[in-house]
Scaffold this motif. Structure first.
Motif, PDB file in Angstrom:
ATOM      1  N   ALA A   1      -0.607  -6.683  -7.086  1.00  0.00           N
ATOM      2  CA  ALA A   1      -0.686  -5.368  -6.456  1.00  0.00           C
ATOM      3  C   ALA A   1      -2.001  -5.204  -5.714  1.00  0.00           C
ATOM      4  N   GLY A   2      -3.101  -5.716  -6.324  1.00  0.00           N
ATOM      5  CA  GLY A   2      -4.396  -5.638  -5.648  1.00  0.00           C
ATOM      6  C   GLY A   2      -4.439  -6.437  -4.366  1.00  0.00           C
ATOM      7  N   GLY A   3      -3.810  -7.622  -4.379  1.00  0.00           N
ATOM      8  CA  GLY A   3      -3.747  -8.420  -3.155  1.00  0.00           C
ATOM      9  C   GLY A   3      -2.965  -7.711  -2.070  1.00  0.00           C
ATOM     10  N   TRP A   4      -1.857  -7.055  -2.461  1.00  0.00           N
ATOM     11  CA  TRP A   4      -1.065  -6.300  -1.481  1.00  0.00           C
ATOM     12  C   TRP A   4      -1.865  -5.130  -0.917  1.00  0.00           C
ATOM     13  N   ALA A   5      -2.604  -4.409  -1.804  1.00  0.00           N
ATOM     14  CA  ALA A   5      -3.385  -3.260  -1.352  1.00  0.00           C
ATOM     15  C   ALA A   5      -4.500  -3.690  -0.400  1.00  0.00           C
ATOM     16  N   LEU A   6      -5.159  -4.785  -0.715  1.00  0.00           N
ATOM     17  CA  LEU A   6      -6.228  -5.272   0.153  1.00  0.00           C
ATOM     18  C   LEU A   6      -5.680  -5.696   1.515  1.00  0.00           C
ATOM     19  N   GLN A   7      -4.499  -6.344   1.500  1.00  0.00           N
ATOM     20  CA  GLN A   7      -3.868  -6.755   2.751  1.00  0.00           C
ATOM     21  C   GLN A   7      -3.476  -5.533   3.584  1.00  0.00           C
ATOM     22  N   ALA A   8      -2.952  -4.501   2.911  1.00  0.00           N
ATOM     23  CA  ALA A   8      -2.560  -3.289   3.636  1.00  0.00           C
ATOM     24  C   ALA A   8      -3.773  -2.573   4.213  1.00  0.00           C
ATOM     25  N   ALA A   9      -4.871  -2.559   3.446  1.00  0.00           N
ATOM     26  CA  ALA A   9      -6.072  -1.886   3.917  1.00  0.00           C
ATOM     27  C   ALA A   9      -6.666  -2.588   5.138  1.00  0.00           C
ATOM     28  N   ALA A  10      -6.508  -3.912   5.163  1.00  0.00           N
ATOM     29  CA  ALA A  10      -7.031  -4.680   6.297  1.00  0.00           C
ATOM     30  C   ALA A  10      -6.197  -4.491   7.556  1.00  0.00           C
ATOM     31  N   GLY A  11      -5.022  -3.914   7.388  1.00  0.00           N
ATOM     32  CA  GLY A  11      -4.171  -3.635   8.548  1.00  0.00           C
ATOM     33  C   GLY A  11      -3.401  -4.821   9.010  1.00  0.00           C
TER      34      GLY A  11
END
Length: 416
Positions: free
Chosen positions: A406-416
């Motif tokens: 979930a953290g990897g997905w959130a970081l990827q989403a935040a990076a756009g």
């Protein structure tokens, strides 16, 4: 009234079922490859359930590093064998292997959407959590197995040697060098009151297993040559021969078997190069042992001349054949190992081998685990968070895996 024998059989069955449940959970959540699997196993069976102690676990890992085949699966088979006999060994293998084998078999039937539908951040988070798992294993094993300067130095030298000269041969040489250092340099260690591995295999059965291992290694090629590949029996024998040899002769872990399998199935035209590479990519996205890639190859195998595809039968043949050497070698070697590890000279050698194993894990923590997962500062943050949860907050590994994904997905989403 229930007889004593019936009670024993019932307890054995319950124990085997318990082994299956634990390994099934590991098979569903153990991402990161064989080194990470050993970290998951240590947390599950040494730190939490105390099925065996740190030294016994390290001795089992050291033995499986010497044996050809998938070390993490062999360690699991050994733990199951120690806990619940032959039924426990089978239960451990089934629980750890079935999730990824079924997923890759489905992928082989064309169900590729499960991988394409996962955001890249989720998969990257699973790679990052492997850093934390391996770091936890190095941390825990080093404190127990390298408590003094000589053994810590040996571990560092082992890590340096493997990083300088990568490859399965270097790993075997480092383990052998650790044994030699234990005999010649390291001080003798007193016999420790380690938890017995409790192997319920007599030596006659062990010798029979080793003889069967070599008989199949020699006999399967002869049988395969005697039957034409065009027939169902002939192709089944050819598959069993190819995958048995691949499982019996590979040293260095799951990834090393890939070039062997490529030569066995792509060169004769059984599997196309594109299909082989697609399956390899899918194998990186599922938990459990990489050897379950064999099930995928069996599922996508070219149809027989009569137009009947091998399908599930091919997947089952390939999967069983590639793991069969591991069963025979573990059953054949462990009864002797359980007694040998308490011999004075063997204890000295194992002292060095255990330190070398810590060095191997330390080297693997850097390459491929760190280099394959840590690509930016945000990855370091995620790995540190996972490590903190595992080591200091004692969060179950499966939950840390989910949180890291979930953290990897959130970081990827935040990076756009």
């Amino acid at each position: 009234m229930e007889s004593g024998q019936a009670r024993d059989e019932r307890r054995a069955a319950v124990s085997a079922w318990g082994v299956f449940r634990v390994f099934l959970q590991l098979g569903l959540t153990s991402f990161g490859g064989p080194v990470a699997h050993l970290g998951y196993f240590r947390e599950a069976f040494v730190a939490r359930r105390r099925w065996l102690d740190e030294h016994a676990y390290a001795d089992l890992v050291a033995l499986c590093q010497f044996l050809p085949g998938p070390a993490s699966s062999q360690v699991g088979i050994g733990i199951g064998l120690a806990k619940a006999g032959y039924a426990g060994a089978l239960a451990a293998w089934l629980g750890f292997t079935l999730p990824s084998a079924l997923a890759l078999t489905l992928f082989g039937y064309g169900v590729a959407a499960y991988q394409d539908g996962l955001p890249a951040g989720l998969l990257h988070g699973l790679k990052v959590v492997a850093v934390a798992v391996v770091a936890q294993a190095v941390w825990g094993m080093a404190r127990t197995l390298c408590p003094d300067a000589p053994r810590a130095t040996l571990a560092v030298l082992a890590a340096a040697a493997v990083l300088a000269v990568p490859g399965a041969g270097a790993q075997l040489a480092v383990i052998a060098g650790g044994a030699l250092a234990g005999l010649l340099v390291l001080p003798g260690q007193p016999d420790r009151a380690a938890t017995s591995l409790g192997i319920a295999v007599n030596k006659a059965v062990a010798v029979a297993a080793l003889l069967l291992f070599f008989a199949l290694l020699i006999g399967l090629p002869l049988l395969a040559a005697a039957y034409p590949v065009q027939g169902a029996a002939g192709q089944s024998l050819a598959l069993a021969d190819s995958f048995y040899r691949s499982g019996a002769l590979v040293f260095g872990g799951g990834h090393v078997v890939l070039p062997l399998l490529q030569a066995e199935v792509v060169s004769p035209g059984w599997v196309s190069s594109d299909a082989f590479l697609a399956g390899y990519g899918a194998a990186q996205a599922v938990p459990g042992p990489l050897f379950t890639f064999a099930a995928y190859l069996g599922a996508v195998m070219a149809p027989l001349p009569n137009g009947v595809p091998l399908g599930l039968g091919g997947a089952a043949i390939c999967l069983v054949a590639v793991f069969a050497p591991s069963f025979l070698l573990v059953i054949g070697a462990l009864p002797f190992w359980d007694g040998l590890r308490h011999h004075p000279l063997a204890r000295r050698a194992l002292t060095g081998v255990n330190a070398a194993v810590v060095g191997l894990l330390l080297a693997a923590l850097y390459d491929p685990v760190w280099t394959g997962a840590i690509l930016a500062p945000k990855d370091v943050i995620l790995a540190l968070a996972a490590f903190t949860l595992l080591v200091f907050w004692k969060v179950p590994p499966w939950l840390v895996v989910l949180l890291s994904a979930a953290g990897g997905w959130a970081l990827q989403a935040a990076a756009g």
